[in-house]
Scaffold this motif. Sequence first.
Motif, PDB file in Angstrom:
ATOM      1  N   PRO A 196       8.822   8.300   2.041  1.00 30.46           N
ATOM      2  CA  PRO A 196       7.635   7.880   1.856  1.00 30.46           C
ATOM      3  C   PRO A 196       7.101   8.658   0.348  1.00 30.46           C
ATOM      4  O   PRO A 196       7.667  10.015   0.413  1.00 30.46           O
TER       5      PRO A 196
ATOM      6  N   SER B  55       3.127   7.496  11.375  1.00 32.82           N
ATOM      7  CA  SER B  55       3.920   6.237  10.711  1.00 32.82           C
ATOM      8  C   SER B  55       4.082   5.357   9.763  1.00 32.82           C
ATOM      9  O   SER B  55       2.412   5.006  10.218  1.00 32.82           O
ATOM     10  N   ASN B  56       5.058   4.891   9.101  1.00 35.59           N
ATOM     11  CA  ASN B  56       4.671   3.979   8.319  1.00 35.59           C
ATOM     12  C   ASN B  56       4.149   3.876   7.165  1.00 35.59           C
ATOM     13  O   ASN B  56       3.194   2.721   6.634  1.00 35.59           O
TER      14      ASN B  56
ATOM     15  N   HIS C   8       8.999   7.040   8.959  1.00 36.71           N
ATOM     16  CA  HIS C   8       9.256   6.331   7.909  1.00 36.71           C
ATOM     17  C   HIS C   8      10.533   5.206   8.125  1.00 36.71           C
ATOM     18  O   HIS C   8      11.556   5.920   7.857  1.00 36.71           O
TER      19      HIS C   8
ATOM     20  N   ASP D  92       3.033   5.561   3.086  1.00 38.87           N
ATOM     21  CA  ASP D  92       3.956   5.382   2.039  1.00 38.87           C
ATOM     22  C   ASP D  92       3.086   5.771   1.661  1.00 38.87           C
ATOM     23  O   ASP D  92       3.540   7.577   0.482  1.00 38.87           O
TER      24      ASP D  92
END
Length: 339
Positions: A42, A10-11, A38, A13
């Motif tokens: 990403p 998660s989150n 995301h 890039d």
Amino acid sequence: MKTKVTYILSNIDKAIAFEWIAEEINKEQFEISFILLHHEKPFLYTWLKERKIQVHYIQHFGKKSYPKSFIKVYNTLLKIKPKVIHTHLFDANLIGLFAGKLLKIKKRIYTRHHSTYHHNNFPKAVKYDKWSNNMATEVVAISNNVQSVLNQLEKVPLKKIKLIPHGFDLKSFANVSPSAIDDLKQKYKIQNKPVIGVISRYIEWKGIQYIIPAFKNILEDFPDAVLILANANGPDKIYIQEQLKELPAENYREITFEKNLFALYQLFDIYIHTPVDDQIEAFGQTYVEALASKTPSIFTLSGIANEFIENQYNAIVVPYKDSSSIEHAAQQLLKDSKL
């Protein structure tokens, strides 16, 4: 028969660690796939697609997305049918581990990437860490510090914790072409020296607020110095940018994202990383990366640094929350080429 392993992130890039995993994992033994949560597709999604590695993107905006993201992760895992799931970072842990539990996936691993952050700053969030600890069949601790937090503060049995420090492709940091460094100099208009670098999110516990005043004083002796703040985003961005107004605009650069991390370290004459206490950094990959890049460094000791950084041997160690000591250490390095 290959073991199917699905990574749920998660989150994130771009993170070279997962590129290394995708490239180096034993493909005769494992069949890997990725689920990426995301707010937009990403960099890692494109990177994996180009290499024909199975990857699924789920648009995710944090807490408000939990119900939809959970359903999508659950359905994606139902299609993939992995034997193992391995989650990374807070949202992925909560969503992925619970979905895996409901699907009766027997091996549910998560890597703990933070240490005392919730204990110190958001005590109510500790219950969610404990939830992840319970949902997982094994927890990877990335340092002795994290293992201690898991076992002593959150009562995770030692037999459930696997201590596995991050791995690094050290040669990639040391062997950078001069042309790649020159490209970054042109990109960020860096012609002057010295260049003092920081790679850190704008968040209080990273200690950037103590580096900026130190740099302001350094300018008195080195008026052409440039401060580079990379990964320049985070919850304390407004506060950090208010501090930066005290500096001449030509003497600093904010870089939100630079994909050539290897060349970026080589751009620096000095590197500074000063977390505010000894436990707040769960690991601190940047300690290893800076030294692998052979960049003279100024550190406070946090996370993994407690295990291998020695003052005046492989870095200069300064006290926590101490701008004057950071300034003094930088002056030492700038004026003493032998050091």
